[in-house]
Design a protein around this motif. Sequence first.
Motif, PDB file in Angstrom:
ATOM      1  N   HIS A  26       0.829  -1.201   0.000  1.00 58.96           N
ATOM      2  CA  HIS A  26       0.000   0.000   0.000  1.00 58.96           C
ATOM      3  C   HIS A  26       0.862   1.249   0.000  1.00 58.96           C
ATOM      4  O   HIS A  26       0.675   2.157  -0.818  1.00 58.96           O
ATOM      5  CB  HIS A  26      -0.915  -0.045   1.239  1.00 58.96           C
ATOM      6  N   ALA A  29       2.660   1.664  -3.365  1.00 57.51           N
ATOM      7  CA  ALA A  29       1.768   2.117  -4.437  1.00 57.51           C
ATOM      8  C   ALA A  29       1.572   3.628  -4.346  1.00 57.51           C
ATOM      9  O   ALA A  29       1.624   4.345  -5.352  1.00 57.51           O
ATOM     10  CB  ALA A  29       0.424   1.396  -4.351  1.00 57.51           C
ATOM     11  N   LEU A  33       3.026   6.234  -7.328  1.00 54.05           N
ATOM     12  CA  LEU A  33       2.168   7.126  -8.112  1.00 54.05           C
ATOM     13  C   LEU A  33       2.475   8.593  -7.811  1.00 54.05           C
ATOM     14  O   LEU A  33       2.435   9.436  -8.706  1.00 54.05           O
ATOM     15  CB  LEU A  33       0.696   6.815  -7.857  1.00 54.05           C
ATOM     16  N   GLN A  72     -15.305   5.738 -10.940  1.00 54.58           N
ATOM     17  CA  GLN A  72     -15.844   5.852  -9.581  1.00 54.58           C
ATOM     18  C   GLN A  72     -16.307   7.263  -9.266  1.00 54.58           C
ATOM     19  O   GLN A  72     -16.028   7.790  -8.186  1.00 54.58           O
ATOM     20  CB  GLN A  72     -14.815   5.384  -8.539  1.00 54.58           C
ATOM     21  N   LEU A 152      -6.104  -8.091  -8.708  1.00 53.74           N
ATOM     22  CA  LEU A 152      -6.716  -6.765  -8.812  1.00 53.74           C
ATOM     23  C   LEU A 152      -7.626  -6.761 -10.024  1.00 53.74           C
ATOM     24  O   LEU A 152      -7.165  -6.856 -11.150  1.00 53.74           O
ATOM     25  CB  LEU A 152      -5.645  -5.684  -8.952  1.00 53.74           C
TER      26      LEU A 152
ATOM     27  N   LEU B  32      -4.563  -0.913  -7.555  1.00 57.22           N
ATOM     28  CA  LEU B  32      -4.540  -1.183  -6.116  1.00 57.22           C
ATOM     29  C   LEU B  32      -5.134  -0.010  -5.332  1.00 57.22           C
ATOM     30  O   LEU B  32      -6.014  -0.191  -4.488  1.00 57.22           O
ATOM     31  CB  LEU B  32      -3.093  -1.447  -5.673  1.00 57.22           C
ATOM     32  N   LEU B  33      -4.676   1.207  -5.645  1.00 56.84           N
ATOM     33  CA  LEU B  33      -5.179   2.365  -4.900  1.00 56.84           C
ATOM     34  C   LEU B  33      -6.630   2.658  -5.234  1.00 56.84           C
ATOM     35  O   LEU B  33      -7.405   3.060  -4.364  1.00 56.84           O
ATOM     36  CB  LEU B  33      -4.299   3.583  -5.176  1.00 56.84           C
ATOM     37  N   ARG B  34      -7.012   2.447  -6.486  1.00 55.83           N
ATOM     38  CA  ARG B  34      -8.412   2.639  -6.871  1.00 55.83           C
ATOM     39  C   ARG B  34      -9.309   1.739  -6.035  1.00 55.83           C
ATOM     40  O   ARG B  34     -10.393   2.133  -5.622  1.00 55.83           O
ATOM     41  CB  ARG B  34      -8.579   2.310  -8.360  1.00 55.83           C
ATOM     42  N   ASP B  35      -8.823   0.533  -5.767  1.00 56.36           N
ATOM     43  CA  ASP B  35      -9.601  -0.419  -4.974  1.00 56.36           C
ATOM     44  C   ASP B  35      -9.687  -0.003  -3.498  1.00 56.36           C
ATOM     45  O   ASP B  35     -10.774   0.152  -2.953  1.00 56.36           O
ATOM     46  CB  ASP B  35      -8.969  -1.808  -5.095  1.00 56.36           C
ATOM     47  N   VAL B  36      -8.535   0.205  -2.870  1.00 56.65           N
ATOM     48  CA  VAL B  36      -8.561   0.478  -1.419  1.00 56.65           C
ATOM     49  C   VAL B  36      -9.200   1.821  -1.096  1.00 56.65           C
ATOM     50  O   VAL B  36      -9.742   2.010  -0.010  1.00 56.65           O
ATOM     51  CB  VAL B  36      -7.152   0.410  -0.780  1.00 56.65           C
ATOM     52  N   THR B  38     -11.844   2.990  -1.962  1.00 52.51           N
ATOM     53  CA  THR B  38     -13.293   2.897  -1.734  1.00 52.51           C
ATOM     54  C   THR B  38     -13.631   2.890  -0.245  1.00 52.51           C
ATOM     55  O   THR B  38     -14.768   3.153   0.128  1.00 52.51           O
ATOM     56  CB  THR B  38     -13.880   1.634  -2.384  1.00 52.51           C
ATOM     57  N   ARG B 122      -8.189   0.425   4.817  1.00 53.67           N
ATOM     58  CA  ARG B 122      -7.556   0.219   3.509  1.00 53.67           C
ATOM     59  C   ARG B 122      -6.741  -1.075   3.519  1.00 53.67           C
ATOM     60  O   ARG B 122      -6.824  -1.886   2.607  1.00 53.67           O
ATOM     61  CB  ARG B 122      -6.609   1.382   3.183  1.00 53.67           C
TER      62      ARG B 122
END
Lengths: 157, 157
Positions: A26, A29, A33, A72, A152, B32-36, B38, B122
């Motif tokens: 985490h 990532a 980015l 989203q 993912l 990965l970040l798009r998922d967590v 949420t 997360r």
Amino acid sequence: MITSYGVHMPRKLRELNLEEVGRSLHSNAIHLLRDVRTEDSAMGIGPAQASALSVVVFGGPLSLNELAEAEQVRPPTMSRVVEALVREGLVRREANRDDRRSIIISSTDKGTKIIHEGRSRREKRLIKLLSQLDADEIRCLGRASRILSRILVTKHS
Amino acid sequence: MITSYGVHMPRKLRELNLEEVGRSLHSNAIHLLRDVRTEDSAMGIGPAQASALSVVVFGGPLSLNELAEAEQVRPPTMSRVVEALVREGLVRREANRDDRRSIIISSTDKGTKIIHEGRSRREKRLIKLLSQLDADEIRCLGRASRILSRILVTKHS
DNA sequence: TTTGCATACTTAGCATAGCTAATTATTAGT
DNA sequence: ACTAATAATTAGCTATGCTAAGTATGCAAA
């Protein structure tokens, strides 16, 4: 900390390491980015427009609702982002003949070019970082990437 | 695609794989970040406030300029974010006795709690994904994480 | 068919978060 | 003691998120 994952390891230790790996992935990532994003100003469009355009380029023509869901965000938000992209000549907004309530959003040559160049700048920056590593480390990152891709769920790019 | 990285491999093939690994890592970081992400709505604060507060919590007390730089935004932007965090009781803004132009921003108990809970949500989500994997795959991700940590300069968390 | 509900998108209006330019307060240098 | 530099804030613009409400179209049941 280096720990073995042998089959006889107590369940609790296995879970502790899952947590450690999750935390570390985490964090990495986020930092990855944060680093590559510094290249994005060269695209000349905002982050929401860039991200939406990227979905259109890599995820093919799609409707506004599909695009909003992929990003989203709510439809009204995406409606305005698409309006800006159309105004700048980066996407086309056409009527859907099968359902005239719906629209078909597709990328223009200009939009496709901007996204490919932006993506390339991000990846070049990342590759420059990776080039410090030796072959075995690159191989490890490659395998890790394939593992992550599997779990993912990806809706685009 | 599985390729060997032996020392005798031509330079060109090595570079092609660097590119492939870079592209894949980049894509995985995004997903990965798009998922967590949420999970973040449960924090009850916006993304800029959450990210800045996270830096304050994990990066210790710091000045407004330091915080702005860590978050890659301009001082006026951060000034307003901090104002909101102070209003909500999540950070303290104190005078710096050594340089009274400067301020010292530190987290309150409430701010620290919110960030730890958010981070935990997360990570729980990510760990749930990772729990599908076998021990060898987890070990691979662990090693990859340590490699990435080494080359990604981290200013916080 | 027509009545009415559902769906796809847009419009309106608000909050947050990004920026530059300009202001205020303080520090540092000559 | 001036003057320049530095730290933060204020003002005002744009972009991007939301919900509520409006418009146009599609679909299904009376």
